[in-house]
Design a protein around this motif. Structure first.
Motif, PDB file in Angstrom:
ATOM      1  N   PRO A 144      30.698  44.196 -13.926  1.00 19.25           N
ATOM      2  CA  PRO A 144      30.518  42.708 -13.298  1.00 19.25           C
ATOM      3  C   PRO A 144      30.222  42.596 -11.987  1.00 19.25           C
ATOM      4  O   PRO A 144      31.231  43.326 -11.273  1.00 19.25           O
ATOM      5  CB  PRO A 144      31.546  41.820 -14.190  1.00 19.25           C
ATOM      6  N   GLY A 145      29.014  41.896 -11.619  1.00 21.21           N
ATOM      7  CA  GLY A 145      28.904  41.562 -10.281  1.00 21.21           C
ATOM      8  C   GLY A 145      27.984  42.739  -9.616  1.00 21.21           C
ATOM      9  O   GLY A 145      27.754  42.651  -8.317  1.00 21.21           O
ATOM     10  N   THR A 161      23.518  32.953 -20.744  1.00 25.10           N
ATOM     11  CA  THR A 161      22.865  32.667 -19.374  1.00 25.10           C
ATOM     12  C   THR A 161      21.733  33.683 -18.984  1.00 25.10           C
ATOM     13  O   THR A 161      21.633  34.847 -19.224  1.00 25.10           O
ATOM     14  CB  THR A 161      24.262  33.174 -18.473  1.00 25.10           C
ATOM     15  N   PRO A 201      26.483  39.026 -13.885  1.00 24.17           N
ATOM     16  CA  PRO A 201      27.496  37.737 -13.353  1.00 24.17           C
ATOM     17  C   PRO A 201      28.754  38.462 -13.198  1.00 24.17           C
ATOM     18  O   PRO A 201      29.369  39.373 -14.054  1.00 24.17           O
ATOM     19  CB  PRO A 201      27.222  36.984 -14.736  1.00 24.17           C
ATOM     20  N   ALA A 202      29.607  37.917 -12.377  1.00 25.48           N
ATOM     21  CA  ALA A 202      30.873  38.314 -11.992  1.00 25.48           C
ATOM     22  C   ALA A 202      31.692  38.177 -13.018  1.00 25.48           C
ATOM     23  O   ALA A 202      32.874  38.831 -13.307  1.00 25.48           O
ATOM     24  CB  ALA A 202      31.298  37.727 -10.602  1.00 25.48           C
ATOM     25  N   ASN A 203      31.681  37.278 -13.844  1.00 25.04           N
ATOM     26  CA  ASN A 203      32.615  36.968 -15.007  1.00 25.04           C
ATOM     27  C   ASN A 203      32.324  37.530 -16.299  1.00 25.04           C
ATOM     28  O   ASN A 203      33.003  37.287 -17.235  1.00 25.04           O
ATOM     29  CB  ASN A 203      32.512  35.414 -15.326  1.00 25.04           C
ATOM     30  N   LEU A 204      31.380  38.583 -16.397  1.00 24.89           N
ATOM     31  CA  LEU A 204      31.092  39.285 -17.591  1.00 24.89           C
ATOM     32  C   LEU A 204      32.412  40.193 -17.847  1.00 24.89           C
ATOM     33  O   LEU A 204      33.088  40.776 -17.029  1.00 24.89           O
ATOM     34  CB  LEU A 204      29.867  40.543 -17.319  1.00 24.89           C
ATOM     35  N   ALA A 205      32.838  40.115 -19.155  1.00 25.07           N
ATOM     36  CA  ALA A 205      33.834  40.697 -19.648  1.00 25.07           C
ATOM     37  C   ALA A 205      33.329  42.101 -20.106  1.00 25.07           C
ATOM     38  O   ALA A 205      32.226  42.519 -20.390  1.00 25.07           O
ATOM     39  CB  ALA A 205      34.391  40.146 -21.011  1.00 25.07           C
ATOM     40  N   SER A 251      30.512  43.502 -22.640  1.00 29.44           N
ATOM     41  CA  SER A 251      29.605  42.289 -23.085  1.00 29.44           C
ATOM     42  C   SER A 251      28.393  42.708 -23.750  1.00 29.44           C
ATOM     43  O   SER A 251      28.029  44.086 -23.369  1.00 29.44           O
ATOM     44  CB  SER A 251      29.301  41.413 -21.802  1.00 29.44           C
TER      45      SER A 251
END
Length: 436
Positions: free
Chosen positions: A337-338, A368, A388-392, A395
């Motif tokens: 992520p990110g 998103t 996105p930085a909040n991806l688990a 995902s």
């Protein structure tokens, strides 16, 4: 899935540039539809003839003009009646109403109903069969015939050419007739109603005034349960390049019909007598309750596209267009992520297993949006994007082709596997497997 709407001018230019100069994809056929290579997409953006109530069409191209005969409802002495109207079009989109061309009466058998038309032209003579009903119980529903030299001015026969039987599967009434002529033999298709179910039968002969019912009637019976347990009714037939006849016909669940679930399905035949139902069950959406997606009619427009014109649940006539199906393959993403990555997806047609250039692919993470990229000559769309930085971990990222004027949409999924490695260099698209 809603069609993609391009609001980015640069993206629109990219699409135009990608599409320019390449040969168009082959047109899908009903044989492709039968095995799953193509399907019908309903167009909800436009309706036809809504201003004059055009619905339940029977059509014929005469030169560059489409003649569309339709049910024309009106009230006389407080009683609802139905006659036959005519509208004409050069493109299957803009229709000009010619008004009523076949009225009720003067015969007793069609004083209430002279409608649900089925048109054919043989040589210089036009033939129109219609559902006829009187104002008394003596004439609950039979089939009349009118002829014309121009498709506008009609001369009725003085008596029905086919009268319902007082027993069996058509003992209550018959109607919604349609015509086909093969060599010297006429085929008069019609529905029969026994008070419970509506089913399709046929009568044949070399003279429309002297027809013989087929011994195998009904040729398309209702099912014990399911979407066609109550009705197989109004229909339209065309012959395809594979030599088979394809019938699109309305269907419904069990009555009461005003609360039944209505739709349409397709059947095919080699001889116009023995028919096989399409195993998919229905070709159009199904109503939740009440009429709609019924009264289907094949129409091939001047651009070569094949459509089903039908009555929409809201009332007006709409159409569904036969389009080839596609597959989208997406590469698993090995990134954190990110991290900046290149998302890649490939669009392939089910018709010929060839890549499709010039297709806009949307990439999303959940709900998103990540961006849009256009497929190149190899059918691959590549989107450089910062995840996105909040991806688990694990995902799912989705690549969607929303479909366009010529082909239906599909999607593929990326899975976020692990950090540290680049995305794999190639894409493998699963082979198309025809339905059997």
């Amino acid at each position: 899935m809603k069609p993609l709407r391009f609001v980015n001018p640069l993206l629109a230019l990219l699409l135009a540039a990608s599409a320019a100069g390449r040969a168009p994809a082959q047109s899908p056929t009903l044989a492709d539809f039968w095995v799953g290579r193509a399907s019908f997409a309903v167009d909800t953006s436009q309706s036809f003839g809504a201003g004059f109530g055009m619905h339940f069409l029977s059509t014929r191209w005469e030169g560059n003009q489409l003649y569309a005969y339709y049910i024309k409802n009106f009230t006389l002495n407080g009683v609802g009646r139905s006659a036959t109207g005519l509208a004409v079009s050069r493109d299957g989109v803009t229709f000009t109403d010619r008004g009523q061309v076949l009225g009720i009466g003067p015969n007793d058998f069609d004083q209430r109903l002279a409608s649900f038309p089925g048109v054919w032209k043989d040589g210089g003579t036009w033939y129109l069969v219609y559902e006829a009903a009187g104002t008394s119980g003596r004439w609950p529903g039979d089939i009349g015939l009118a002829t014309s030299s121009d498709g506008v001015r009609w001369q009725k026969e003085a008596a029905p050419i086919l009268v319902h039987q007082n027993r069996g599967w058509e003992r209550a009434n018959i109607g919604t007739p349609s015509l086909w002529k093969e060599g010297t033999t006429w085929y008069l298709f019609y529905h029969g109603y026994d008070g419970q179910d509506v089913q399709i039968g046929v009568a044949t002969g070399t003279n429309l005034r002297n027809l013989t019912r087929y011994s195998g009637n009904p040729i398309l019976p209702t099912s014990a349960a399911g979407p066609d347990a109550g009705t197989l009714g109004k229909r339209s037939i065309r012959r395809e390049r594979d030599g088979l006849y394809y019938m699109v016909h309305e269907i419904s669940t069990d009555q009461p019909f005003e609360r039944a679930r209505w739709s349409s399905n397709v059947a095919r035949s080699r001889d116009l007598l023995r028919w096989e139902k399409w195993p998919g069950g229905r070709v159009l959406p199904q109503t939740a309750s009440g009429f709609g997606f019924d009264g289907p009619e094949w129409v091939q427009t001047p651009d070569g596209k094949l459509h089903i014109y039908f009555r929409d649940p809201s009332g007006p006539t709409r159409r569904a267009t036969l389009k080839s199906n596609t597959r989208v393959a997406a590469v698993p993403v090995r990134a954190a992520p990110g991290q900046l990555v290149a998302l890649r997806a490939k669009v392939v047609s089910d018709l010929d297993n060839e890549p499709r250039p010039g297709k806009a692919v949307r990439f999303v993470a959940g709900t998103t949006p990540l961006g849009v990229a256009v497929t190149g000559a190899d059918g691959i769309a590549t989107l450089p994007v910062k995840l996105p930085a909040n991806l688990a971990p694990a995902s799912v990222l989705t690549a969607l082709f929303d479909g366009d004027d010529g082909e239906n949409g599909s999607f593929g999924q990326h899975v976020l596997l692990r950090a540290g490695a680049a995305s794999p260099p190639s894409l493998a698209v699963p082979a198309f497997r025809p339905k059997r």
